[in-house]
Design a protein around this motif. Sequence first.
Motif, PDB file in Angstrom:
ATOM      1  N   GLY A  67      55.111  -6.906 -23.755  1.00 33.16           N
ATOM      2  CA  GLY A  67      56.250  -6.407 -24.493  1.00 33.16           C
ATOM      3  C   GLY A  67      57.366  -6.062 -23.525  1.00 33.16           C
ATOM      4  N   TYR A 123      55.250  -5.346 -29.732  1.00 30.67           N
ATOM      5  CA  TYR A 123      54.372  -5.674 -28.614  1.00 30.67           C
ATOM      6  C   TYR A 123      53.126  -6.376 -29.142  1.00 30.67           C
ATOM      7  CZ  TYR A 123      52.047  -1.316 -30.062  1.00 30.67           C
ATOM      8  OH  TYR A 123      51.436  -0.323 -30.778  1.00 30.67           O
ATOM      9  N   PRO A 150      50.507  -2.347 -19.244  1.00 30.46           N
ATOM     10  CA  PRO A 150      51.437  -3.251 -19.941  1.00 30.46           C
ATOM     11  C   PRO A 150      52.029  -4.269 -18.994  1.00 30.46           C
ATOM     12  CG  PRO A 150      52.505  -1.161 -19.507  1.00 30.46           C
ATOM     13  CD  PRO A 150      51.082  -1.003 -19.072  1.00 30.46           C
ATOM     14  N   THR A 154      55.047  -0.025 -23.531  1.00 29.68           N
ATOM     15  CA  THR A 154      55.971  -1.013 -24.080  1.00 29.68           C
ATOM     16  C   THR A 154      56.764  -0.383 -25.225  1.00 29.68           C
ATOM     17  OG1 THR A 154      54.253  -1.844 -25.571  1.00 29.68           O
ATOM     18  CG2 THR A 154      54.573  -3.025 -23.491  1.00 29.68           C
TER      19      THR A 154
END
Length: 377
Positions: free
Chosen positions: A220, A257, A296, A252
């Motif tokens: 994301g 995401y 992430p 994110t």
Amino acid sequence: MFMNFRRVRKCKFLQIVFTCFILSALMLNWEQVDHHVVSHVKSYSYRYLINSYEFINHSFSISHEKATSIGNFPYLMDHKDTCRGQDVLLLLFIKTSPVHFLRRQVIRSTWGNQTYINRELGVIVKVVFVMGIQPNGGRAIQKQLQTEDQIHRDLVQQAFLDTFHNLTLKLLLQFRWAHANCAHARFVMSADDDVFVHVPNLVRELQVLSNQGVADLWIGHVHRGAPPNRRKDSKYYMPFQIYQWSSYPDYTAGAGYVVSADVAAKIYQATLSLNASFHIDDVFMGICAITVGVSPQQHVYFSGEGKAPYHPCIFEKMITSHGHVDDVRYLWKVATAPEVNGISSGFFGQLYCTAVKIKLLCFPYFLNSYSCKAAFS
């Protein structure tokens, strides 16, 4: 000579006035500027120098009984058989408000059209709208929702108030519902109902990742080293008593995401041992992830809080763009037009699109959408 002297005096006078104006503005807003600068310096120092979030396990851990009681609201609408017996590539949750009837209808007829996705893209994507109860909504709105759900059978609603400070309850709803009813989906996505998702591009990318057997995927628009907002007039205000540290874990943007199935399972497990009364849902996602060892990954074509620029060279690789309500049908039409495919193919096509994207993305025209790196990918 006399005229030159007057011109000089006039320029100096204007310069003094302008300088005084700037200094006055800085003095009036110095507390806010100083707070912003200091908070970010402290945050980035914590993130990149100390870089330890071991405290989270201790400060947010609660008993299994308490954790499961948070978000344990009765379902007012549910469809447990949505994924049953089907090879689901993507389970796509759309966070929506009960009163956003038109937004949901537009999504169903554009990027969230499951029939189109199955017919044109050859995969199964399940779209589920998740929500709570409209505050002061009364029976009329709930009756409209029931009528809507009888037609489309894609609403999942729990009996909590649908407010900004209850967004984390929607996160719990998504991952717990996915675990119970669609754990075999290869990917899970969460998106707001004002986000545009270029589903054909997303599906193509997820198919490649699925064939590669990808694991530990969480992609994301990543926020790294974000400081807690300590200003009481902000809806993102975070009291020191709830979160004492200078930096949030990486996370994110909650606007959109994607996680792989194994990450969805890990996040679900994390929600069974953490205090979800923390009201900022995307940060809570980061807290869950760090406790289970997931990080992430930045995807340059996932937007943050901003709209992506409109151009075929952008559409060719676009995944998400935030802030779309009235223009979704138009964007769907132009972003999926046949002439977009392959616009950057060949040497001259690549050169053209790189130049266009540098102009659009590497200057501050479109804030918080795609980074300059996207121009070279």
